[in-house]
Design an enzyme around this catalytic site. Structure first.
Site, mmCIF file in Angstrom:
data_model
loop_
_atom_site.group_PDB
_atom_site.id
_atom_site.type_symbol
_atom_site.label_atom_id
_atom_site.label_comp_id
_atom_site.label_asym_id
_atom_site.label_seq_id
_atom_site.Cartn_x
_atom_site.Cartn_y
_atom_site.Cartn_z
ATOM 1 N N HIS A 56 -62.343 -43.192 30.141
ATOM 2 C CA HIS A 56 -61.504 -42.058 29.719
ATOM 3 C C HIS A 56 -62.255 -41.223 28.675
ATOM 4 O O HIS A 56 -61.791 -41.031 27.537
ATOM 5 C CB HIS A 56 -60.171 -42.563 29.149
ATOM 6 C CG HIS A 56 -59.078 -41.533 29.213
ATOM 7 N ND1 HIS A 56 -57.816 -41.778 29.702
ATOM 8 C CD2 HIS A 56 -59.062 -40.232 28.847
ATOM 9 C CE1 HIS A 56 -57.071 -40.690 29.618
ATOM 10 N NE2 HIS A 56 -57.808 -39.732 29.108
ATOM 11 N N ARG B 2 -55.496 -38.218 35.527
ATOM 12 C CA ARG B 2 -54.791 -39.438 35.142
ATOM 13 C C ARG B 2 -54.893 -40.460 36.263
ATOM 14 O O ARG B 2 -54.744 -40.129 37.454
ATOM 15 C CB ARG B 2 -53.315 -39.139 34.878
ATOM 16 C CG ARG B 2 -53.043 -38.491 33.533
ATOM 17 C CD ARG B 2 -53.388 -39.436 32.369
ATOM 18 N NE ARG B 2 -53.065 -38.869 31.077
ATOM 19 C CZ ARG B 2 -53.929 -38.217 30.293
ATOM 20 N NH1 ARG B 2 -55.181 -38.049 30.663
ATOM 21 N NH2 ARG B 2 -53.546 -37.772 29.109
HETATM 22 C C1 GLV Z 1 -56.825 -36.868 27.455
HETATM 23 O O1 GLV Z 1 -56.787 -37.517 28.438
HETATM 24 C C2 GLV Z 1 -55.803 -35.947 27.066
HETATM 25 O O2 GLV Z 1 -54.746 -35.909 27.715
HETATM 26 O O3 GLV Z 1 -56.007 -35.224 26.091
#
Ligand code: GLV
Length: 303
Positions: A266, A218
């Protein structure tokens, strides 16, 4: 109540198959809120959950759980998503970038541009230790994949551990030690009050000069301004960021243009209905049988 972020039809189909006796309602088409016992989603407005008086559990479709770091969710168990197939995707992504830098792929791309055939004898993988921050389902798959390829793997977790072929570190001093003996550091940590801003100026100062930093957990665990300073003063050699504090990364962020930063949106690992939906279904069956679903989110540990 089903509100996955992607593959909505696929989720509906698989849950329908796995849970033959259940009535599954795809949000927002909930025609009978009083019948809802389970809520399946990544991000969902907590106030909407108040419409379901018989709600028994929340089943997350995301690996991260920072969305639950607030106190207005109904008081029901929250089940995390821990999908080994997703961890494998993250491992492939992380290994790709370790190999990319260790094996000097950037340089080969430049050499091809000028038509030069020039093998570079990079150091042996056994001399390129990799530190993995977080060694849960995600970090472990990343570490195991690298170890199989010969990279010495060091893991940092809150409680330590023992795995053959992995050197474990814990606590703030352990983190500094791991950073000081790794040529690449892969941050798979979730965002919790304990990890927020963990990778800051002080931590980057412990890096082996020129080491690679990869963030796949994150964005909020990295202080981006400190990372930029560390890149500029050479304490960090290059960074690969799949996660950023703000997503999408704002157009004005200097990270986009930094010559030694690689950005991906991401995308290191996706939740796939094919593997995740059967896990959610298995947990709903467990709850129906009066068993504990797992893994349960622990509000005290924020994970
Ligand atoms: C992706 O970042 C998730 O948390 O599944």
């Amino acid at each position: 109540m089903l509100n996955p972020t992607n593959e909505r039809r696929e989720w509906l189909k698989i849950l329908g198959r796995e849970l033959p006796g259940e009535r599954i309602q795809l949000w927002p088409d909930i025609d009978d809120p009083a019948s809802i016992e389970f809520a399946v989603f990544w991000i969902h407005d907590p106030t909407d959950l108040r419409r379901y008086p018989r709600l028994r559990a929340i089943l997350s479709v995301s690996a991260g759980v920072e969305q639950f770091l607030r106190d207005d969710y109904p008081d029901v168990p929250i089940v995390r998503m821990c999908d080994a197939a997703m961890a494998d995707e993250m491992a492939a992504y992380s290994i790709h970038w370790v190999v990319h830098f260790h094996r000097r792929m950037d340089r080969y791309l430049e050499l091809q541009e000028v038509g030069k055939w020039r093998p570079i004898r990079n150091v042996d993988a056994h001399k390129f230790p990799v530190g993995v921050l977080g060694f849960g389902v995600m970090g472990r798959r990343v570490g195991e994949g690298l170890a199989r390829l010969g990279y010495p793997v060091r893991a940092w977790t809150r409680s330590g551990g023992s795995d053959r072929g992995v050197t474990h570190f814990q606590g703030p001093r352990g983190l500094e030690k791991l950073l000081a003996c790794s040529d690449a550091v892969i941050n798979t940590l979730p965002l919790t009050p304990d990890t927020q801003g963990l990778m800051n100026r002080r931590r980057f100062a412990h890096f082996r000069p020129g080491a690679l930093y990869i963030a796949v957990g994150r964005g909020g665990t990295t202080v981006e301004a400190d990372l930029l300073d560390a890149l500029d003063d050479g304490s960090v050699g290059a960074a690969v960021l799949d996660v950023t504090i703000e997503e999408p990364l704002p157009a004005a962020s200097p990270l986009w243009e930094h010559p030694r930063v690689r950005i991906t949106p991401h995308a290191s690992a996706f939740t796939r209905a094919r593997t995740a939906a059967p896990m959610v279904a298995a947990n709903i069956r467990r709850i129906r049988r009066g068993e504990q679903p797992f893994p349960l989110y622990d509000p005290q540990r924020h994970y």
